[in-house]
Structure formats: C-alpha cells, structure tokens
Design a protein around this motif. Structure first.
Motif, PDB file in Angstrom:
ATOM      1  N   GLU A  91       1.255  -1.021  -0.418  1.00  0.00           N
ATOM      2  CA  GLU A  91       0.078   0.023   0.093  1.00  0.00           C
ATOM      3  C   GLU A  91       0.973   1.265  -0.161  1.00  0.00           C
ATOM      4  O   GLU A  91       1.867   1.299   0.291  1.00  0.00           O
ATOM      5  CB  GLU A  91      -1.195   0.031   1.366  1.00  0.00           C
TER       6      GLU A  91
ATOM      7  N   GLY B  15      -0.210   5.261  -8.225  1.00  0.00           N
ATOM      8  CA  GLY B  15      -0.353   4.321  -8.884  1.00  0.00           C
ATOM      9  C   GLY B  15      -0.396   3.854 -10.006  1.00  0.00           C
ATOM     10  O   GLY B  15       0.024   2.677 -10.931  1.00  0.00           O
TER      11      GLY B  15
ATOM     12  N   TYR C 265       3.108   1.832  -9.604  1.00  0.00           N
ATOM     13  CA  TYR C 265       2.721   0.157  -9.339  1.00  0.00           C
ATOM     14  C   TYR C 265       1.685  -0.775 -11.376  1.00  0.00           C
ATOM     15  O   TYR C 265       2.174  -1.570 -10.704  1.00  0.00           O
ATOM     16  CB  TYR C 265       1.728  -0.194  -8.587  1.00  0.00           C
ATOM     17  N   THR C 266       1.472  -0.667 -11.582  1.00  0.00           N
ATOM     18  CA  THR C 266       0.630  -0.344 -12.381  1.00  0.00           C
ATOM     19  C   THR C 266       0.784  -1.099 -13.381  1.00  0.00           C
ATOM     20  O   THR C 266       1.768  -1.650 -14.918  1.00  0.00           O
ATOM     21  CB  THR C 266      -0.476   0.179 -13.370  1.00  0.00           C
TER      22      THR C 266
ATOM     23  N   PHE D 114       0.985  -4.747 -11.268  1.00  0.00           N
ATOM     24  CA  PHE D 114       0.764  -4.599 -10.147  1.00  0.00           C
ATOM     25  C   PHE D 114      -0.819  -4.116 -10.637  1.00  0.00           C
ATOM     26  O   PHE D 114      -1.107  -3.765 -11.069  1.00  0.00           O
ATOM     27  CB  PHE D 114       1.471  -4.084  -8.769  1.00  0.00           C
ATOM     28  N   THR D 115      -1.959  -4.843 -10.012  1.00  0.00           N
ATOM     29  CA  THR D 115      -3.139  -4.125  -9.838  1.00  0.00           C
ATOM     30  C   THR D 115      -3.535  -3.563  -8.897  1.00  0.00           C
ATOM     31  O   THR D 115      -3.204  -3.495  -7.871  1.00  0.00           O
ATOM     32  CB  THR D 115      -4.570  -4.986 -10.020  1.00  0.00           C
ATOM     33  N   VAL D 116      -3.497  -1.778  -9.086  1.00  0.00           N
ATOM     34  CA  VAL D 116      -3.599  -0.914  -8.053  1.00  0.00           C
ATOM     35  C   VAL D 116      -5.369  -0.649  -7.855  1.00  0.00           C
ATOM     36  O   VAL D 116      -6.434  -0.569  -8.769  1.00  0.00           O
ATOM     37  CB  VAL D 116      -3.544   0.249  -8.375  1.00  0.00           C
TER      38      VAL D 116
ATOM     39  N   THR E 149      -3.816   3.726  -0.497  1.00  0.00           N
ATOM     40  CA  THR E 149      -3.930   2.899  -1.476  1.00  0.00           C
ATOM     41  C   THR E 149      -3.741   1.770  -1.902  1.00  0.00           C
ATOM     42  O   THR E 149      -2.432   1.061  -1.411  1.00  0.00           O
ATOM     43  CB  THR E 149      -3.650   3.663  -3.296  1.00  0.00           C
TER      44      THR E 149
ATOM     45  N   PHE F 288      -2.273  -2.030  -3.432  1.00  0.00           N
ATOM     46  CA  PHE F 288      -2.128  -3.284  -4.744  1.00  0.00           C
ATOM     47  C   PHE F 288      -1.868  -3.928  -4.859  1.00  0.00           C
ATOM     48  O   PHE F 288      -0.908  -4.641  -3.404  1.00  0.00           O
ATOM     49  CB  PHE F 288      -0.689  -1.907  -5.505  1.00  0.00           C
ATOM     50  N   HIS F 289      -1.833  -4.902  -5.767  1.00  0.00           N
ATOM     51  CA  HIS F 289      -1.015  -6.643  -5.609  1.00  0.00           C
ATOM     52  C   HIS F 289      -1.208  -7.207  -7.071  1.00  0.00           C
ATOM     53  O   HIS F 289      -1.421  -6.795  -7.757  1.00  0.00           O
ATOM     54  CB  HIS F 289      -2.537  -7.536  -5.270  1.00  0.00           C
ATOM     55  N   ARG F 290      -0.079  -8.578  -7.014  1.00  0.00           N
ATOM     56  CA  ARG F 290      -0.193  -9.136  -7.865  1.00  0.00           C
ATOM     57  C   ARG F 290       0.001 -10.783  -7.460  1.00  0.00           C
ATOM     58  O   ARG F 290       0.603 -11.136  -6.760  1.00  0.00           O
ATOM     59  CB  ARG F 290       1.067  -8.823  -8.303  1.00  0.00           C
TER      60      ARG F 290
END
Length: 59
Positions: A4, A12, A15-16, A20-22, A49, A51-53
C-alpha cells in the motif's frame, strides 16, 4: 505480493507499469479461497491505496 502507499503520493501509474493491480482508495480484495477458506479481505487503511499481483500456482 501486495502493498500500500499513501493515496496523495499518486503512485498508481508506477505500480500499474510494474504489473500490479491498483485498487481504488478504500477498496479491498477478497482472498478467502486463496488462503484459509474463510472470509478474509486485504486492503489499505484510511488515506492509503492497496496494490497487488498474484502469481498463478505452479503446475
């Protein structure tokens, strides 16, 4: 992998680009079937916020 960041930092797009998905601020993901078979959510706290992958399981 997940993490986060403070929403005002607007990381965002970075990380995109890294794959990653934000999520939207305050949004969480449901990981119940991935971890324990019980309702569990991951998300960021107020003003942050998430984020993950996720890597597909090795077959």
């Amino acid at each position: 992998m997940f993490g986060e960041f403070e929403t005002p930092r607007d990381l965002g797009p970075y990380y995109t680009r890294q794959g990653f998905t934000v999520l939207r601020p305050g949004q969480a993901i449901d990981v119940d079937t991935l971890l324990a078979g019980v309702p569990i959510q991951l998300g960021a706290g107020p003003g942050e916020t998430f984020f993950h992958r996720w890597r597909d399981p090795v077959r």
